[in-house]
Scaffold this active site. Sequence first.
Site, PDB file in Angstrom:
ATOM      1  N   SER A 153       0.853  -1.190   0.000  1.00 43.70           N
ATOM      2  CA  SER A 153       0.000   0.000   0.000  1.00 43.70           C
ATOM      3  C   SER A 153       0.887   1.237   0.000  1.00 43.70           C
ATOM      4  O   SER A 153       1.669   1.451   0.922  1.00 43.70           O
ATOM      5  CB  SER A 153      -0.912   0.005   1.230  1.00 43.70           C
ATOM      6  OG  SER A 153      -1.676   1.184   1.282  1.00 43.70           O
ATOM      7  N   ASP A 169      13.307   3.513 -11.964  1.00 44.29           N
ATOM      8  CA  ASP A 169      13.130   3.292 -10.527  1.00 44.29           C
ATOM      9  C   ASP A 169      13.525   1.859 -10.168  1.00 44.29           C
ATOM     10  O   ASP A 169      12.727   1.093  -9.641  1.00 44.29           O
ATOM     11  CB  ASP A 169      11.676   3.566 -10.141  1.00 44.29           C
ATOM     12  CG  ASP A 169      11.491   3.760  -8.639  1.00 44.29           C
ATOM     13  OD1 ASP A 169      12.487   4.069  -7.962  1.00 44.29           O
ATOM     14  OD2 ASP A 169      10.347   3.603  -8.156  1.00 44.29           O
TER      15      ASP A 169
END
Length: 535
Positions: free
Chosen positions: A202, A361
């Site tokens: 999350s 990333d």
Amino acid sequence: MAVSAFRVTQLPLLHQSQFPIARAARSKKMIGGRRNLKGFAISAQYSQSQDLFTSRLQSRIENLPKLVEDIVQTSINTGPRGALRLVQGVQAFLGVGGEWLNDLSKSTRVSGALPTEMQLGLLSPLYLRKLFERMGATYIKLGQFIASAPTLFPPEYVEEFQNCFDKAPPVPFEEIRKILQEELGRPIESVYEYVDPAPLASASIAQVHGARLRGSQEDVVIKVLKPGIEYFLVADLNFIYVVARIFEFLSPEFSRTSLVGIVKDIRESMLEEVDFNKEAKNIESFKRYLETMGLSGQATAPRVYKHCSSRRVLTMERLYGVPLTDLDSISALVSSPENSLITALNVWFGSLLSCESFHADVHAGNLWLLRDGRIGFLDFGIVGRISPKTWAAMEVFLASIATEEYESMASALIQMGATNIDVDAKAFARDLEKMFSTIQELDTEIVVATGSGRTAVAANVAVDERQMNALFLDLVRVSESYGLKFPREFALLMKQLLYFDRYTRLLAPNMNMLQDQRISVVSNRRMNRYNDSFN
């Protein structure tokens, strides 16, 4: 002779008696002239200042209607959500302000003096980062943008925002179920046989759930945009835009730094990250690159299931593996962790040249060694697109790091950086050599430390990452002292190289990432051509 002597001796007497009067008269004239000149200079300066003030005032008056129009239109677009975000902003401000007051009280009790960071209050890097984290998704992403753009922001803020963690409490599964049903246009049971109500992860913008497709029984992960994110994102970005416009209106210095342009860059980056259709295209582009280059047997990215994906929902193949920082698990999966790292490096470097965009990333959560021995690239929400000019200079820069040719390095950085002044390339090269000598000292410390066991390696890797970030900031500082400003894509590339440097020190401590012949950092054909262009 006597007369002559007399005359000679008399001449000074005549000068002493008469010339002071002449001097005084001349001095009065000179003083009066100086006064006139000084008065003229002051008058000229006043006139120039008045003209400059009038010019600026006229320019601002001309731009005022456009500014008002922008503010009004932005306010209309924002609507009532702006007021709600204002309330939440005040709450976040009071919360972090309370922390600052508490820390202030402790500091004064212990030392009596007020530390510099405490003097800056909530504008200090530490408390500003905490405020951003409390403000939620937009500001967390803004903090990550600051961390990835050392050419735009002060180094102390770049360093602090490296710690801006993108973690958030999970949204209740009933809300996620509702979004899935809205986006898919049918009951989720008709698409998925099973969806795990407990999220795998999350973050501020989205959360991820494990699931299984109905019919094919394939394991998948579902990335779901959290409810209300777009609603608040628009309000936050509009607010940031209005503030930037007002700053540019009030101060020409902000206009010269292209503050509004930076905000637009942030806006574009954030809006792209919350549009999962764009992320799906990034994944498919990367998979095409792997297939075209014959690399599908060495690396992969998750397959996208279009029939159950949309702008707010992304359903992908579930890959099973371990991060590249898990040395024990990697050693259990493959006989040579070093070869796996070389594969990851070659695939990523190849994408810089042959793919529409590169993965920007590649931290340990997004780069895995899969159970089948392939390298898995995950999460294509952040990608970079490198211009031919920047890549040309970047190739020379990387090659010069490997060969320690600092004049070539300086030439490449000058070619890459935007500047309106002539740069002393030789002096720049000397400063770069001094700076990079610290990397060689760092290498020796790390290699010696690896001899004491695996635990020591992991500890030193963590320390080394911070040191490498500091070295990158040093590179930016040295370059900026010569008037160079690098594009953001340069910072994105360097950040990924720092991640790979970390993996190299852990998985292959004796390998030089930029010199090893098994790694294709640059193509020789392109390298020769670009070297010719710099000579």
